[in-house]
Scaffold this motif. Structure first.
Motif, PDB file in Angstrom:
ATOM      1  N   LYS A   6       0.864  -1.177   0.000  1.00 18.17           N
ATOM      2  CA  LYS A   6       0.000   0.000   0.000  1.00 18.17           C
ATOM      3  C   LYS A   6       0.900   1.226   0.000  1.00 18.17           C
ATOM      4  O   LYS A   6       1.811   1.327   0.836  1.00 18.17           O
ATOM      5  N   CYS A   8       2.299   4.575   0.998  1.00 23.33           N
ATOM      6  CA  CYS A   8       2.152   5.272   2.276  1.00 23.33           C
ATOM      7  C   CYS A   8       2.755   6.667   2.251  1.00 23.33           C
ATOM      8  O   CYS A   8       2.490   7.473   3.137  1.00 23.33           O
ATOM      9  N   CYS A  45      -1.498  13.408   5.923  1.00 23.63           N
ATOM     10  CA  CYS A  45      -2.861  13.284   5.415  1.00 23.63           C
ATOM     11  C   CYS A  45      -3.694  12.514   6.448  1.00 23.63           C
ATOM     12  O   CYS A  45      -3.168  11.683   7.180  1.00 23.63           O
ATOM     13  N   ALA A  46      -4.976  12.779   6.488  1.00 24.39           N
ATOM     14  CA  ALA A  46      -5.856  12.140   7.471  1.00 24.39           C
ATOM     15  C   ALA A  46      -5.866  10.621   7.340  1.00 24.39           C
ATOM     16  O   ALA A  46      -6.023   9.909   8.331  1.00 24.39           O
ATOM     17  N   ASP A  47      -5.682  10.112   6.125  1.00 30.15           N
ATOM     18  CA  ASP A  47      -5.722   8.665   5.918  1.00 30.15           C
ATOM     19  C   ASP A  47      -4.373   7.995   6.179  1.00 30.15           C
ATOM     20  O   ASP A  47      -4.201   6.808   5.927  1.00 30.15           O
ATOM     21  N   GLY A  48      -3.397   8.760   6.700  1.00 28.37           N
ATOM     22  CA  GLY A  48      -2.092   8.204   7.008  1.00 28.37           C
ATOM     23  C   GLY A  48      -1.063   8.392   5.919  1.00 28.37           C
ATOM     24  O   GLY A  48       0.122   8.153   6.131  1.00 28.37           O
TER      25      GLY A  48
END
Length: 123
Positions: A6, A8, A45-48
């Motif tokens: 993923k 990141c 970012c809010a999603d990591g």
């Protein structure tokens, strides 16, 4: 079978990490990483996901659309209104090259360190 990977983070080379982080912070509203400094800065970012900016001595900016020097990378950002987003980003210090492959669908802009990035209509 492919690896389970993923994305990141993405890191951009630049001459001034804090300045480029400030440009993208103003453009996106993302939070500046608290350990950002003159050598490496980042946005959370809010999603990591993490966007990093690293100092490179003798940095040479890519030249859009000239491919004799590599673009290095570019980021696409979805926006609701292309014209509004373009105007705001130009006010923040982006520039707009003359070559626009399909201005009705997306806009190519250049960040203050010379990286091309695109604005695309939200789907």
């Amino acid at each position: 079978m492919p690896l389970q990977m993923k994305a990141c983070a993405i890191t951009l080379d630049c001459p001034d990490p804090l300045a480029l982080a400030a440009f993208y912070q103003q453009a996106t509203g993302l939070e500046l990483h608290p350990k950002s400094d003159a050598e490496f800065a980042g946005l959370n970012c809010a999603d990591g996901f993490f966007i990093g900016f690293q100092r490179v001595d003798d940095y040479r900016a890519p030249r859009w659309p000239d491919q004799s020097g590599p673009q290095q990378l570019h980021i696409d950002f979805e926006v609701d209104d292309l014209a509004e987003a373009e105007t705001r980003l130009l006010e923040l210090g982006a520039s707009k090259p003359g070559h626009q492959p399909d201005e009705a669908r997306f806009r190519v802009l250049i960040d203050p360190a010379g990286h091309p990035f695109c604005l695309v209509r939200s789907r």
